[in-house]
Design a protein around this motif. Sequence first.
Motif, PDB file in Angstrom:
ATOM      1  N   ALA A 258       0.879  -1.217  -0.119  1.00  0.00           N
ATOM      2  CA  ALA A 258      -0.052   0.222   0.068  1.00  0.00           C
ATOM      3  C   ALA A 258       0.879   1.410   0.131  1.00  0.00           C
ATOM      4  CB  ALA A 258      -0.957   0.009   1.330  1.00  0.00           C
ATOM      5  N   GLN A 259       1.934   1.096   0.621  1.00  0.00           N
ATOM      6  CA  GLN A 259       2.901   2.436   0.746  1.00  0.00           C
ATOM      7  C   GLN A 259       3.519   2.376  -0.510  1.00  0.00           C
ATOM      8  OE1 GLN A 259       5.348   1.422   4.098  1.00  0.00           O
ATOM      9  NE2 GLN A 259       4.133   2.605   5.342  1.00  0.00           N
ATOM     10  N   ARG A 260       3.998   1.387  -1.186  1.00  0.00           N
ATOM     11  CA  ARG A 260       4.634   1.399  -2.432  1.00  0.00           C
ATOM     12  C   ARG A 260       3.733   2.280  -3.649  1.00  0.00           C
ATOM     13  NH1 ARG A 260       7.747  -2.941  -0.886  1.00  0.00           N
ATOM     14  NH2 ARG A 260       6.150  -4.383  -1.318  1.00  0.00           N
ATOM     15  N   ASN A 261       2.231   1.743  -3.413  1.00  0.00           N
ATOM     16  CA  ASN A 261       1.252   2.228  -4.289  1.00  0.00           C
ATOM     17  C   ASN A 261       0.946   3.556  -4.160  1.00  0.00           C
ATOM     18  OD1 ASN A 261      -1.206   2.390  -5.934  1.00  0.00           O
ATOM     19  ND2 ASN A 261      -2.392   1.821  -4.054  1.00  0.00           N
ATOM     20  N   LEU A 262       1.100   4.214  -2.933  1.00  0.00           N
ATOM     21  CA  LEU A 262       0.918   5.451  -2.323  1.00  0.00           C
ATOM     22  C   LEU A 262       1.843   6.334  -3.071  1.00  0.00           C
ATOM     23  CD1 LEU A 262      -0.329   7.937  -1.236  1.00  0.00           C
ATOM     24  CD2 LEU A 262       0.791   7.405   1.120  1.00  0.00           C
ATOM     25  N   GLU A 263       3.300   5.630  -3.058  1.00  0.00           N
ATOM     26  CA  GLU A 263       4.543   6.414  -3.781  1.00  0.00           C
ATOM     27  C   GLU A 263       4.202   6.637  -5.224  1.00  0.00           C
ATOM     28  OE1 GLU A 263       7.758   4.202  -2.469  1.00  0.00           O
ATOM     29  OE2 GLU A 263       7.706   4.896  -0.140  1.00  0.00           O
ATOM     30  N   ASP A 264       4.002   5.532  -5.888  1.00  0.00           N
ATOM     31  CA  ASP A 264       3.668   5.432  -7.278  1.00  0.00           C
ATOM     32  C   ASP A 264       2.448   6.694  -7.724  1.00  0.00           C
ATOM     33  OD1 ASP A 264       5.313   3.520  -7.476  1.00  0.00           O
ATOM     34  OD2 ASP A 264       4.288   2.078  -7.802  1.00  0.00           O
ATOM     35  N   THR A 265       1.222   6.320  -6.870  1.00  0.00           N
ATOM     36  CA  THR A 265       0.374   7.272  -7.170  1.00  0.00           C
ATOM     37  C   THR A 265       0.582   8.938  -7.105  1.00  0.00           C
ATOM     38  OG1 THR A 265      -1.126   5.745  -6.205  1.00  0.00           O
ATOM     39  CG2 THR A 265      -2.173   7.948  -6.711  1.00  0.00           C
ATOM     40  N   GLN A 266       1.522   9.170  -6.136  1.00  0.00           N
ATOM     41  CA  GLN A 266       1.777  10.407  -5.836  1.00  0.00           C
ATOM     42  C   GLN A 266       2.834  10.813  -7.029  1.00  0.00           C
ATOM     43  OE1 GLN A 266       3.800  10.232  -1.886  1.00  0.00           O
ATOM     44  NE2 GLN A 266       1.847  10.919  -0.811  1.00  0.00           N
ATOM     45  N   VAL A 279      -4.803   9.767  -5.213  1.00  0.00           N
ATOM     46  CA  VAL A 279      -3.727   9.672  -3.884  1.00  0.00           C
ATOM     47  C   VAL A 279      -4.414   9.731  -2.597  1.00  0.00           C
ATOM     48  CG1 VAL A 279      -2.305  11.267  -2.946  1.00  0.00           C
ATOM     49  CG2 VAL A 279      -2.074  11.285  -5.200  1.00  0.00           C
ATOM     50  N   LEU A 280      -5.868  10.365  -2.453  1.00  0.00           N
ATOM     51  CA  LEU A 280      -6.540  10.045  -1.256  1.00  0.00           C
ATOM     52  C   LEU A 280      -6.844   8.829  -1.140  1.00  0.00           C
ATOM     53  CD1 LEU A 280      -8.840  13.341  -1.575  1.00  0.00           C
ATOM     54  CD2 LEU A 280      -6.892  12.916  -0.057  1.00  0.00           C
ATOM     55  N   ARG A 281      -7.183   7.916  -2.153  1.00  0.00           N
ATOM     56  CA  ARG A 281      -7.577   6.598  -1.901  1.00  0.00           C
ATOM     57  C   ARG A 281      -6.567   5.834  -1.651  1.00  0.00           C
ATOM     58  NH1 ARG A 281     -10.981   4.970  -7.653  1.00  0.00           N
ATOM     59  NH2 ARG A 281     -13.049   5.805  -6.868  1.00  0.00           N
ATOM     60  N   ALA A 282      -5.432   5.888  -2.107  1.00  0.00           N
ATOM     61  CA  ALA A 282      -4.240   5.263  -1.649  1.00  0.00           C
ATOM     62  C   ALA A 282      -3.843   5.626  -0.441  1.00  0.00           C
ATOM     63  CB  ALA A 282      -2.892   5.691  -2.772  1.00  0.00           C
ATOM     64  N   GLU A 283      -4.002   6.996   0.063  1.00  0.00           N
ATOM     65  CA  GLU A 283      -3.716   7.315   1.629  1.00  0.00           C
ATOM     66  C   GLU A 283      -4.584   6.555   2.631  1.00  0.00           C
ATOM     67  OE1 GLU A 283      -3.851  11.438   1.588  1.00  0.00           O
ATOM     68  OE2 GLU A 283      -1.838  11.630   1.012  1.00  0.00           O
ATOM     69  N   VAL A 284      -5.861   6.400   1.990  1.00  0.00           N
ATOM     70  CA  VAL A 284      -6.797   5.815   2.998  1.00  0.00           C
ATOM     71  C   VAL A 284      -6.676   4.219   3.276  1.00  0.00           C
ATOM     72  CG1 VAL A 284      -9.403   4.926   3.059  1.00  0.00           C
ATOM     73  CG2 VAL A 284      -8.732   7.491   2.646  1.00  0.00           C
ATOM     74  N   GLN A 285      -6.020   3.795   1.888  1.00  0.00           N
ATOM     75  CA  GLN A 285      -5.673   2.167   2.131  1.00  0.00           C
ATOM     76  C   GLN A 285      -4.393   1.947   2.818  1.00  0.00           C
ATOM     77  OE1 GLN A 285      -3.571   0.477  -1.542  1.00  0.00           O
ATOM     78  NE2 GLN A 285      -4.667  -1.233  -1.421  1.00  0.00           N
ATOM     79  N   VAL A 286      -3.606   2.961   2.750  1.00  0.00           N
ATOM     80  CA  VAL A 286      -2.398   2.676   3.792  1.00  0.00           C
ATOM     81  C   VAL A 286      -2.891   2.903   5.265  1.00  0.00           C
ATOM     82  CG1 VAL A 286      -0.272   3.966   4.483  1.00  0.00           C
ATOM     83  CG2 VAL A 286      -0.665   3.782   2.090  1.00  0.00           C
ATOM     84  N   ALA A 287      -3.668   3.873   5.571  1.00  0.00           N
ATOM     85  CA  ALA A 287      -4.171   4.025   6.877  1.00  0.00           C
ATOM     86  C   ALA A 287      -4.812   2.706   7.361  1.00  0.00           C
ATOM     87  CB  ALA A 287      -5.221   5.205   6.929  1.00  0.00           C
ATOM     88  N   ASN A 288      -5.530   2.166   6.536  1.00  0.00           N
ATOM     89  CA  ASN A 288      -6.359   1.191   7.091  1.00  0.00           C
ATOM     90  C   ASN A 288      -5.583  -0.201   7.120  1.00  0.00           C
ATOM     91  OD1 ASN A 288      -8.860   2.242   6.900  1.00  0.00           O
ATOM     92  ND2 ASN A 288      -9.465   1.805   4.740  1.00  0.00           N
ATOM     93  N   ALA A 289      -4.602  -0.272   6.175  1.00  0.00           N
ATOM     94  CA  ALA A 289      -3.595  -1.359   6.315  1.00  0.00           C
ATOM     95  C   ALA A 289      -2.649  -1.120   7.363  1.00  0.00           C
ATOM     96  CB  ALA A 289      -2.459  -1.372   5.182  1.00  0.00           C
ATOM     97  N   ARG A 290      -2.389   0.373   7.985  1.00  0.00           N
ATOM     98  CA  ARG A 290      -1.640   0.438   9.191  1.00  0.00           C
ATOM     99  C   ARG A 290      -2.536   0.134  10.401  1.00  0.00           C
ATOM    100  NH1 ARG A 290       2.599   3.904   9.540  1.00  0.00           N
ATOM    101  NH2 ARG A 290       2.050   4.881   7.720  1.00  0.00           N
ATOM    102  N   GLN A 291      -3.697   0.439  10.293  1.00  0.00           N
ATOM    103  CA  GLN A 291      -4.633  -0.072  11.663  1.00  0.00           C
ATOM    104  C   GLN A 291      -4.779  -1.875  11.680  1.00  0.00           C
ATOM    105  OE1 GLN A 291      -8.441   2.115  11.537  1.00  0.00           O
ATOM    106  NE2 GLN A 291      -7.510   3.962  11.558  1.00  0.00           N
ATOM    107  N   ASN A 292      -4.783  -2.213  10.461  1.00  0.00           N
ATOM    108  CA  ASN A 292      -4.868  -3.674  10.645  1.00  0.00           C
ATOM    109  C   ASN A 292      -3.517  -4.516  11.080  1.00  0.00           C
ATOM    110  OD1 ASN A 292      -7.417  -3.715   9.531  1.00  0.00           O
ATOM    111  ND2 ASN A 292      -6.712  -3.800   7.666  1.00  0.00           N
ATOM    112  N   LEU A 293      -2.483  -3.884  10.929  1.00  0.00           N
ATOM    113  CA  LEU A 293      -0.979  -4.284  11.297  1.00  0.00           C
ATOM    114  C   LEU A 293      -0.971  -4.187  12.812  1.00  0.00           C
ATOM    115  CD1 LEU A 293       1.601  -5.363  10.758  1.00  0.00           C
ATOM    116  CD2 LEU A 293       2.460  -3.394  10.147  1.00  0.00           C
TER     117      LEU A 293
END
Length: 536
Positions: A258-266, A279-293
């Motif tokens: 998700a972080q790599r996806n965010l970097e590519d999207t940016q 970019v906002l979608r990718a940031e939401v994905q990173v935030a959700n993945a971080r919470q799950n981890l």
Amino acid sequence: MTCSTSLFYSAVLSLSAAIAWGASPGLATPQPSPISSNDAGESPLLAQTTPPGEDIINLPDFESFDDPSLEGNELPNQPAYQTGSPQPGEAPETLNNDPNPLRYPTQPEEVEIIGTQPITLQQAIELAYENSQTFRVALLQLEQSREVLREAQAALLPTVDATASITGQDSASTNIGGISVGGDFDTTLSGGVRVDYNLFTSGLRDANIQAAERQVRLNELTLEQTREELRFNTTSDYYDLQEVDQQVRINAAFLAEAQRNLEDTQIREEVGVGTRFDVLRAEVQVANARQNLIQSQSQRRIAQRQLANRLNLPPTVDVSAVPPSLEDPWPLSLEESIVLAFQNRSELEQQLVQREIGEQQRRAALAAVRPQVSVFGNYTLQDNLSNSSGVTDNISVGAQVTWRLFDGGAAAAQAAQRDRDIDISEETFSQTRGNIRFQVEQAFSNLSANRANVRTAEIALEQAQEALELANLRFNAGVGTQLDVITAQSELTEAQSNLVSAVVGYNRALASMERAISNLPDGLTAERPLSGENEF
């Protein structure tokens, strides 16, 4: 102008494609499959994937959730902990707890976790047998009942009592003509030995001995039951740790993607081929993945401490589990499993032994109102130290019969209570037999369902991997959307989690089957292959 614009967009698209396909960490980098198969066609095993480093996860505010097993910690004055999967065998001595049960830490550094030791399931079970307080209590109760048996067997032998005494007596004086005459002080030393033996007890002595013998057997069965329960609970805790450990690894890998996806999207947004919405979608994905981890790391920590508490480990040591693998299939049919459980379960024999104890206690209660015959022998010595009359001795023997003719019905009431105990044991036996059958049937059904789930999860994982590749291809070709890629990544993570849950669920069901039957020989699942009607 048009030509320059076309060349600019061509360069941008080429750059985006290079980013996606490996020039930098990209979206299209396929996830490694968490399953692998050997050439023999055996059941696939879950492989341990390397979690990303902290620089990728980037959780500076949650250091307490870090994995200590990845840091190479060492115990003071101890060899380095193992790296990789530990080999079967005895558990390291560093995991043996203090034999003094009354000692407890008094300083914070005495309970600080300073190292993590990976152990196999078999090592965890052996540690549980060695360290568990519950198992030790059951052993002590067994030893206690053996001493009770020795106490009851002592009634088979006579009792011998020795006595000794010394007495002084002032003899009466005589008054003659106003003069006191006499009044000597006599000192007497005496001693004796008495032997008593209950010749006939109307069955009381025999009933007490047999009841104590059956109590020893009952405690042996209780120890066996405790051992099986401890094995099952340890296995269950170990599988819990295995599952959450794999969830941490899957969630960590998904967060990295998700972080790599965010970097590519940016980058796409910066060069003008992406949008702020992406970019906002990718940031939401990173935030959700971080919470799950973070949540899965917390659950792993709890699972580690639960297993450490079950194993009664030293307060400064933690353990981790090896990656899960699919256990061998269950080789018996449902009917064979039920019959074997009836033969092996100690709970059934416990009720039969409890019934026998009730019968012996009933005999002992009725013996209280029946004749009791005892014999005795007594030998005494006496010496008057105040004169020289010498030592006198005396020997006496005799027999005594006692018979309580009326006790107000107390003995009959006690016998009736023991009759009810016998009835309770019989009803409990029937209830336990039904519960055992249900436990076997439930475990067998769960085995079948989880075996099917493993196969389904394997197929779903392959399909999710292929779907992610296609989503990346479509997105890079301009005919797909970022939402397709994000959805495919989430579905791949879910498929990986489902496979872990299915494999661990099957292993749990197998452990439940082994507990429902109990006392299984080692290697039962490898004794013979499954027949067509038994195969899951």
